[in-house]
Each structure stands twice: as structure tokens, then as C-alpha cells.
Design a protein around this motif. Sequence first.
Motif, PDB file in Angstrom:
ATOM      1  N   LEU A  87       0.833  -1.205   0.000  1.00  0.00           N
ATOM      2  CA  LEU A  87       0.000   0.000   0.000  1.00  0.00           C
ATOM      3  C   LEU A  87       0.869   1.258   0.000  1.00  0.00           C
ATOM      4  O   LEU A  87       0.656   2.173  -0.805  1.00  0.00           O
ATOM      5  CB  LEU A  87      -0.942   0.001   1.202  1.00  0.00           C
ATOM      6  CG  LEU A  87      -2.077  -1.026   1.147  1.00  0.00           C
ATOM      7  CD1 LEU A  87      -2.780  -1.118   2.498  1.00  0.00           C
ATOM      8  CD2 LEU A  87      -3.054  -0.691   0.040  1.00  0.00           C
ATOM      9  N   GLU A  88       1.842   1.294   0.896  1.00  0.00           N
ATOM     10  CA  GLU A  88       2.699   2.483   0.992  1.00  0.00           C
ATOM     11  C   GLU A  88       3.529   2.672  -0.279  1.00  0.00           C
ATOM     12  O   GLU A  88       3.696   3.794  -0.759  1.00  0.00           O
ATOM     13  CB  GLU A  88       3.548   2.403   2.253  1.00  0.00           C
ATOM     14  CG  GLU A  88       2.676   2.557   3.496  1.00  0.00           C
ATOM     15  CD  GLU A  88       3.346   2.188   4.812  1.00  0.00           C
ATOM     16  OE1 GLU A  88       4.581   1.971   4.827  1.00  0.00           O
ATOM     17  OE2 GLU A  88       2.621   2.106   5.821  1.00  0.00           O
ATOM     18  N   LYS A  89       3.992   1.579  -0.858  1.00  0.00           N
ATOM     19  CA  LYS A  89       4.754   1.631  -2.107  1.00  0.00           C
ATOM     20  C   LYS A  89       3.902   2.174  -3.256  1.00  0.00           C
ATOM     21  O   LYS A  89       4.417   2.787  -4.189  1.00  0.00           O
ATOM     22  CB  LYS A  89       5.246   0.219  -2.441  1.00  0.00           C
ATOM     23  CG  LYS A  89       6.034   0.085  -3.709  1.00  0.00           C
ATOM     24  CD  LYS A  89       6.501  -1.352  -3.853  1.00  0.00           C
ATOM     25  CE  LYS A  89       6.870  -1.663  -5.276  1.00  0.00           C
ATOM     26  NZ  LYS A  89       7.226  -3.067  -5.446  1.00  0.00           N
ATOM     27  N   ASN A  90       2.584   1.986  -3.171  1.00  0.00           N
ATOM     28  CA  ASN A  90       1.669   2.429  -4.218  1.00  0.00           C
ATOM     29  C   ASN A  90       0.948   3.725  -3.874  1.00  0.00           C
ATOM     30  O   ASN A  90      -0.091   4.036  -4.452  1.00  0.00           O
ATOM     31  CB  ASN A  90       0.665   1.317  -4.540  1.00  0.00           C
ATOM     32  CG  ASN A  90       1.293   0.239  -5.401  1.00  0.00           C
ATOM     33  OD1 ASN A  90       1.413   0.389  -6.609  1.00  0.00           O
ATOM     34  ND2 ASN A  90       1.747  -0.832  -4.754  1.00  0.00           N
ATOM     35  N   GLY A  91       1.510   4.499  -2.940  1.00  0.00           N
ATOM     36  CA  GLY A  91       1.007   5.845  -2.680  1.00  0.00           C
ATOM     37  C   GLY A  91      -0.110   5.981  -1.677  1.00  0.00           C
ATOM     38  O   GLY A  91      -0.654   7.074  -1.501  1.00  0.00           O
ATOM     39  N   PHE A  92      -0.485   4.912  -1.000  1.00  0.00           N
ATOM     40  CA  PHE A  92      -1.502   5.008   0.043  1.00  0.00           C
ATOM     41  C   PHE A  92      -0.849   5.524   1.322  1.00  0.00           C
ATOM     42  O   PHE A  92       0.291   5.175   1.625  1.00  0.00           O
ATOM     43  CB  PHE A  92      -2.143   3.643   0.313  1.00  0.00           C
ATOM     44  CG  PHE A  92      -3.126   3.226  -0.737  1.00  0.00           C
ATOM     45  CD1 PHE A  92      -4.487   3.433  -0.551  1.00  0.00           C
ATOM     46  CD2 PHE A  92      -2.705   2.634  -1.912  1.00  0.00           C
ATOM     47  CE1 PHE A  92      -5.404   3.050  -1.510  1.00  0.00           C
ATOM     48  CE2 PHE A  92      -3.609   2.241  -2.884  1.00  0.00           C
ATOM     49  CZ  PHE A  92      -4.957   2.452  -2.689  1.00  0.00           C
ATOM     50  N   GLN A  93      -1.598   6.332   2.053  1.00  0.00           N
ATOM     51  CA  GLN A  93      -1.110   6.871   3.327  1.00  0.00           C
ATOM     52  C   GLN A  93      -1.895   6.245   4.472  1.00  0.00           C
ATOM     53  O   GLN A  93      -3.125   6.145   4.413  1.00  0.00           O
ATOM     54  CB  GLN A  93      -1.309   8.385   3.363  1.00  0.00           C
ATOM     55  CG  GLN A  93      -0.480   9.119   2.333  1.00  0.00           C
ATOM     56  CD  GLN A  93      -0.734  10.609   2.392  1.00  0.00           C
ATOM     57  OE1 GLN A  93      -0.732  11.206   3.459  1.00  0.00           O
ATOM     58  NE2 GLN A  93      -0.955  11.210   1.232  1.00  0.00           N
ATOM     59  N   LYS A  94      -1.160   5.839   5.514  1.00  0.00           N
ATOM     60  CA  LYS A  94      -1.825   5.298   6.702  1.00  0.00           C
ATOM     61  C   LYS A  94      -2.514   6.453   7.411  1.00  0.00           C
ATOM     62  O   LYS A  94      -1.886   7.474   7.699  1.00  0.00           O
ATOM     63  CB  LYS A  94      -0.830   4.603   7.625  1.00  0.00           C
ATOM     64  CG  LYS A  94      -1.517   3.906   8.769  1.00  0.00           C
ATOM     65  CD  LYS A  94      -0.692   2.903   9.566  1.00  0.00           C
ATOM     66  CE  LYS A  94       0.757   3.151   9.643  1.00  0.00           C
ATOM     67  NZ  LYS A  94       1.447   2.267  10.581  1.00  0.00           N
ATOM     68  N   CYS A  95      -3.802   6.298   7.676  1.00  0.00           N
ATOM     69  CA  CYS A  95      -4.598   7.389   8.250  1.00  0.00           C
ATOM     70  C   CYS A  95      -5.008   7.140   9.693  1.00  0.00           C
ATOM     71  O   CYS A  95      -5.350   8.093  10.397  1.00  0.00           O
ATOM     72  CB  CYS A  95      -5.852   7.609   7.404  1.00  0.00           C
ATOM     73  SG  CYS A  95      -5.476   8.205   5.748  1.00  0.00           S
ATOM     74  N   GLY A  96      -5.020   5.908  10.146  1.00  0.00           N
ATOM     75  CA  GLY A  96      -5.444   5.608  11.513  1.00  0.00           C
ATOM     76  C   GLY A  96      -5.935   4.179  11.621  1.00  0.00           C
ATOM     77  O   GLY A  96      -5.533   3.306  10.854  1.00  0.00           O
ATOM     78  N   ILE A  97      -6.826   3.971  12.564  1.00  0.00           N
ATOM     79  CA  ILE A  97      -7.357   2.644  12.864  1.00  0.00           C
ATOM     80  C   ILE A  97      -8.874   2.678  12.722  1.00  0.00           C
ATOM     81  O   ILE A  97      -9.529   3.616  13.177  1.00  0.00           O
ATOM     82  CB  ILE A  97      -6.965   2.216  14.293  1.00  0.00           C
ATOM     83  CG1 ILE A  97      -5.437   2.083  14.386  1.00  0.00           C
ATOM     84  CG2 ILE A  97      -7.655   0.917  14.696  1.00  0.00           C
ATOM     85  CD1 ILE A  97      -4.920   1.879  15.796  1.00  0.00           C
ATOM     86  N   ILE A  98      -9.413   1.648  12.108  1.00  0.00           N
ATOM     87  CA  ILE A  98     -10.862   1.481  12.046  1.00  0.00           C
ATOM     88  C   ILE A  98     -11.194   0.137  12.690  1.00  0.00           C
ATOM     89  O   ILE A  98     -10.305  -0.706  12.892  1.00  0.00           O
ATOM     90  CB  ILE A  98     -11.413   1.556  10.597  1.00  0.00           C
ATOM     91  CG1 ILE A  98     -10.766   0.513   9.672  1.00  0.00           C
ATOM     92  CG2 ILE A  98     -11.192   2.940  10.021  1.00  0.00           C
ATOM     93  CD1 ILE A  98     -11.619  -0.661   9.372  1.00  0.00           C
ATOM     94  N   TYR A  99     -12.453  -0.051  13.007  1.00  0.00           N
ATOM     95  CA  TYR A  99     -12.912  -1.321  13.560  1.00  0.00           C
ATOM     96  C   TYR A  99     -14.016  -1.881  12.686  1.00  0.00           C
ATOM     97  O   TYR A  99     -14.947  -1.172  12.319  1.00  0.00           O
ATOM     98  CB  TYR A  99     -13.400  -1.135  15.001  1.00  0.00           C
ATOM     99  CG  TYR A  99     -12.253  -0.845  15.937  1.00  0.00           C
ATOM    100  CD1 TYR A  99     -11.527  -1.880  16.517  1.00  0.00           C
ATOM    101  CD2 TYR A  99     -11.858   0.461  16.198  1.00  0.00           C
ATOM    102  CE1 TYR A  99     -10.440  -1.616  17.351  1.00  0.00           C
ATOM    103  CE2 TYR A  99     -10.774   0.734  17.027  1.00  0.00           C
ATOM    104  CZ  TYR A  99     -10.076  -0.312  17.598  1.00  0.00           C
ATOM    105  OH  TYR A  99      -9.010  -0.043  18.404  1.00  0.00           O
ATOM    106  N   LEU A 100     -13.876  -3.155  12.340  1.00  0.00           N
ATOM    107  CA  LEU A 100     -14.881  -3.833  11.542  1.00  0.00           C
ATOM    108  C   LEU A 100     -16.138  -4.052  12.371  1.00  0.00           C
ATOM    109  O   LEU A 100     -16.127  -3.914  13.592  1.00  0.00           O
ATOM    110  CB  LEU A 100     -14.330  -5.178  11.051  1.00  0.00           C
ATOM    111  CG  LEU A 100     -13.015  -5.135  10.277  1.00  0.00           C
ATOM    112  CD1 LEU A 100     -12.578  -6.545   9.893  1.00  0.00           C
ATOM    113  CD2 LEU A 100     -13.137  -4.249   9.050  1.00  0.00           C
TER     114      LEU A 100
END
Length: 180
Positions: free
Chosen positions: A148-161
Motif C-alpha cells: 500500500l505504501e509503495k503504491n502511494g496510500f497513506q496510513k490514516c489511523g485505525i478502524i474497527y470492523l
Amino acid sequence: MKIKKAEPKDLLALMDVYKVARQFMKDTGNPNQWKDSYPEEAVVKRGISEGKAYLCLAEGPMDGKEGEDIRPGDLLGTFYFAVEEDASYCKIYEGQWLNNEPYGVIHRIASSGKGQGFARACFDWAGEQWSNLKIDTHRDNKVMQHVLEKNGFQKCGIIYLENGEERLAYQKIGKSGKAI
């Protein structure tokens, strides 16, 4: 690589891809994300019937891993894509989304283990459909985090399913896309 909607006749092949992906995750230190049964056949069937399940196919001959030949039409991977609100993405913790605009969501991305570049092709295609993309992955899925990071996605936080499981949330804002 060619991306096309999955059809009911593709179900068994998709289930085989998910089996390969589950084993890959176990082998790379992520045994808990999909465990032994996710996604269930009913979930995959629903994605197909709703027109949200996609295949990534080889368009021409390719070199595979360990000298394996890949022929045109060979299945390289599968994923779910839709421009829709994901209830799990309504609240984000320990961070924030890059924006609150409508987004395309990518789920259940899985490689057949053949060839290379499947994830990039998937992300590029999704970005052509809609420029604002969101995806999530398990904390132990270091391979997907890297991809994901290699393809330009930025980590934004945590979600819960819905079932309460934690996931790392990512977003990518690309060039202006088109509605599918």
C-alpha cells in the motif's frame, strides 16, 4: 494486465485464489486476518452478483515465479471494488482520513501467486475509476502495508470492523477519476 468483472462461472477460481492468499498470509506472519475460511463463498458470490468482484488477467505471456509460464487469460488475482460508503470507515481512531469526499473502497484483494505487479495494476485501475480510494488491512499484514505504501496510500489511523476487529486504514487521493 486486464481487469474485468467476475462472473458466476469464475467462483471456483476465485475461491482457489483466496485459498492461496490465506496460505501466503500464514506463511508471512499474518495467520489471523482471514484465518481458514474468509472470505466465505456466500460473500464472494454476493460480490459477483452485485458486480463488485473483479479479476486481474494476464494479457500476454509473462514470466512467473520459479520459471512458470503465464499465458494470456491466466488469473493473476481478484479484488472487490465499489464506490460506496463502508460503515466501518465512518469512525477512525488515532488519526483521520485525508478528506471526507466520496470514495472507492477496495476489499478482499488477493493474488493467485503468479506473476508480479497484480496489486499495482489493481490500484491503478481503481484509481482510474475513482480518484479517492480507501482500503484497510490487518496489523500483522506487513506485506500489504508495504504494498500500500509503495503504491502511494497513506496510513490514516485505525478502524474497527463490524465484528470489532481492528484494521489499519489507508487512503490515496489520485488524479481526477471517473464514475463507474
